[in-house]
Design a protein around this motif. Structure first.
Motif, PDB file in Angstrom:
ATOM      1  N   PRO A  76      14.550  28.038  22.937  1.00 52.68           N
ATOM      2  CA  PRO A  76      15.660  28.448  22.073  1.00 52.68           C
ATOM      3  C   PRO A  76      16.989  28.425  22.821  1.00 52.68           C
ATOM      4  O   PRO A  76      17.023  28.635  24.035  1.00 52.68           O
ATOM      5  N   PRO A  77      18.079  28.178  22.100  1.00 56.43           N
ATOM      6  CA  PRO A  77      19.382  28.074  22.766  1.00 56.43           C
ATOM      7  C   PRO A  77      19.851  29.367  23.444  1.00 56.43           C
ATOM      8  O   PRO A  77      20.589  29.318  24.406  1.00 56.43           O
ATOM      9  N   GLY A  78      19.373  30.528  22.980  1.00 56.03           N
ATOM     10  CA  GLY A  78      19.878  31.775  23.548  1.00 56.03           C
ATOM     11  C   GLY A  78      19.077  32.313  24.713  1.00 56.03           C
ATOM     12  O   GLY A  78      19.165  33.488  25.053  1.00 56.03           O
ATOM     13  N   MET A  79      18.285  31.441  25.338  1.00 58.45           N
ATOM     14  CA  MET A  79      17.363  31.920  26.367  1.00 58.45           C
ATOM     15  C   MET A  79      17.520  31.133  27.661  1.00 58.45           C
ATOM     16  O   MET A  79      17.731  29.932  27.634  1.00 58.45           O
ATOM     17  N   ALA A  80      17.419  31.833  28.788  1.00 60.27           N
ATOM     18  CA  ALA A  80      17.462  31.155  30.083  1.00 60.27           C
ATOM     19  C   ALA A  80      16.311  31.651  30.948  1.00 60.27           C
ATOM     20  O   ALA A  80      15.816  32.762  30.775  1.00 60.27           O
ATOM     21  N   PRO A 156      23.122  33.517  28.290  1.00 57.69           N
ATOM     22  CA  PRO A 156      21.974  33.719  27.407  1.00 57.69           C
ATOM     23  C   PRO A 156      21.963  35.123  26.811  1.00 57.69           C
ATOM     24  O   PRO A 156      22.536  36.051  27.367  1.00 57.69           O
ATOM     25  N   GLU A 157      21.292  35.248  25.666  1.00 57.08           N
ATOM     26  CA  GLU A 157      21.015  36.577  25.100  1.00 57.08           C
ATOM     27  C   GLU A 157      19.838  37.183  25.857  1.00 57.08           C
ATOM     28  O   GLU A 157      19.758  38.378  26.056  1.00 57.08           O
ATOM     29  N   VAL A 158      18.881  36.308  26.183  1.00 58.87           N
ATOM     30  CA  VAL A 158      17.635  36.747  26.814  1.00 58.87           C
ATOM     31  C   VAL A 158      17.409  35.972  28.101  1.00 58.87           C
ATOM     32  O   VAL A 158      17.579  34.756  28.140  1.00 58.87           O
ATOM     33  N   LEU A 159      17.042  36.713  29.140  1.00 62.19           N
ATOM     34  CA  LEU A 159      16.728  36.100  30.425  1.00 62.19           C
ATOM     35  C   LEU A 159      15.252  36.377  30.726  1.00 62.19           C
ATOM     36  O   LEU A 159      14.827  37.533  30.759  1.00 62.19           O
ATOM     37  N   LEU A 160      14.477  35.317  30.904  1.00 62.73           N
ATOM     38  CA  LEU A 160      13.069  35.450  31.274  1.00 62.73           C
ATOM     39  C   LEU A 160      12.950  35.161  32.761  1.00 62.73           C
ATOM     40  O   LEU A 160      13.382  34.106  33.228  1.00 62.73           O
ATOM     41  N   MET A 161      12.394  36.103  33.514  1.00 60.62           N
ATOM     42  CA  MET A 161      12.300  35.934  34.962  1.00 60.62           C
ATOM     43  C   MET A 161      10.833  35.998  35.382  1.00 60.62           C
ATOM     44  O   MET A 161      10.150  36.988  35.124  1.00 60.62           O
ATOM     45  N   ASP A 162      10.356  34.917  36.001  1.00 57.40           N
ATOM     46  CA  ASP A 162       8.940  34.817  36.356  1.00 57.40           C
ATOM     47  C   ASP A 162       8.743  35.007  37.857  1.00 57.40           C
ATOM     48  O   ASP A 162       8.931  34.075  38.633  1.00 57.40           O
ATOM     49  N   GLU A 163       8.396  36.219  38.259  1.00 62.37           N
ATOM     50  CA  GLU A 163       8.192  36.573  39.675  1.00 62.37           C
ATOM     51  C   GLU A 163       9.274  35.966  40.570  1.00 62.37           C
ATOM     52  O   GLU A 163       8.976  35.295  41.563  1.00 62.37           O
ATOM     53  N   PRO A 164      10.550  36.193  40.231  1.00 66.95           N
ATOM     54  CA  PRO A 164      11.617  35.443  40.906  1.00 66.95           C
ATOM     55  C   PRO A 164      11.796  35.788  42.382  1.00 66.95           C
ATOM     56  O   PRO A 164      12.389  35.013  43.119  1.00 66.95           O
TER      57      PRO A 164
END
Length: 274
Positions: A76-80, A156-164
């Motif tokens: 989605p466009p609002g996600m990073a 972004p509206e939402v930031l998903l961080m995977d074990e950064p």
């Protein structure tokens, strides 16, 4: 299902070469706008699979993910995203500023506006003077800051961080944790932070979602009732921090043994600790 980000009945089965692996069985939870939620669970419990489904990088077998009420069927466009492997997510032949600017080229922005967003993001992560450097000239922690800056510049509206922060040393990790808390407060972004580090989950999150062992369900949702102002010296030695940490640890041990509590019971308040 309300909340800015909603996961409903999510299931993911991998099939191939005669094997069938159910990575995620039945996940349902929501993340409210402006919330910082940490997801923690035993190793191999499908955390990355879940995140890829949430980011539209992977199609779930059943169930759905919704962002602001709209079903997620592709990124989605609002996600990073910020991934663990900063070395692989940055292009070594491009300077830092160009790496940060790259996703902005998908947006309809003037060159001046793109430059402004890049400069602002690099300043936010304390790397203004590294704009002209190449990623390989920077330490691991600095490279991960570049990856965070790139995500921020995208607004972004939402930031998903995977074990950064899994691949950086302890001191750098502490600095980066504080950076995430500061950016979250300053920018009001909604953050879903996946980690296998229990202390990190309790230190960072307003809420911790504990996942079970694979195939994954929500083991428990825990409200972190620590003060909003947190710092590495005082928060981590607070008695309440130790209680919460111990509780999450016990839940993960129970998850490894396959003991699943009814996650709905403890949604709203922290269970008593013994």
């Amino acid at each position: 299902m309300h909340g800015l980000l909603g996961v409903s009945g999510l299931r993911k089965v991998y099939e191939g070469s005669g094997r069938r692996v159910e990575a995620v069985r039945d996940l349902t939870f929501t993340v409210e706008a402006g919330e910082l939620v940490c997801l923690v669970g035993p190793s191999g419990c499908g955390k990355t699979t879940l995140l890829k489904c949430m980011g539209g990088l992977l199609a779930p077998t059943s169930g759905e993910v919704r962002l602001a009420g709209r079903k997620v069927s592709g990124p989605p466009p609002g996600m990073a995203f910020v991934f663990q492997e900063y070395g692989r997510s940055l292009f070594p032949w491009m300077r830092v500023a160009d790496n940060v600017e790259l996703p902005l080229k998908q947006k309809d922005l003037s060159k001046a506006r793109r430059r402004e967003l890049v400069a602002d993001a690099l300043e936010s992560v304390g790397l203004s003077d590294a704009a002209g450097a190449y990623p390989w000239q920077l330490s691991g922690g600095m490279q991960q800051r570049v990856a965070i800056a790139r995500a921020l510049a995208y607004e972004p509206e939402v930031l998903l961080m995977d074990e950064p922060f899994a691949a950086v040393d302890a001191q750098t990790r502490a600095d980066l944790e504080d950076l995430v808390r500061r950016l979250w407060r300053e920018r009001g972004i909604t953050i879903l932070f996946v980690t296998h580090d229990i202390d990190e989950a309790v230190y960072l999150g307003e809420r911790v979602i504990v996942l079970s062992a694979s195939p994954t369900v929500v083991q428990e949702q825990l409200k972190v009732d620590l003060p909003d102002e947190r710092d590495q010296l005082h928060t981590r030695v607070a008695p309440r921090f130790a209680e919460l940490r111990t509780h999450v640890y016990e839940q993960i041990q129970a998850a490894k043994r396959g003991v699943v509590r009814d996650a709905r019971v403890t949604k709203s308040d922290t269970p008593p600790l013994h």
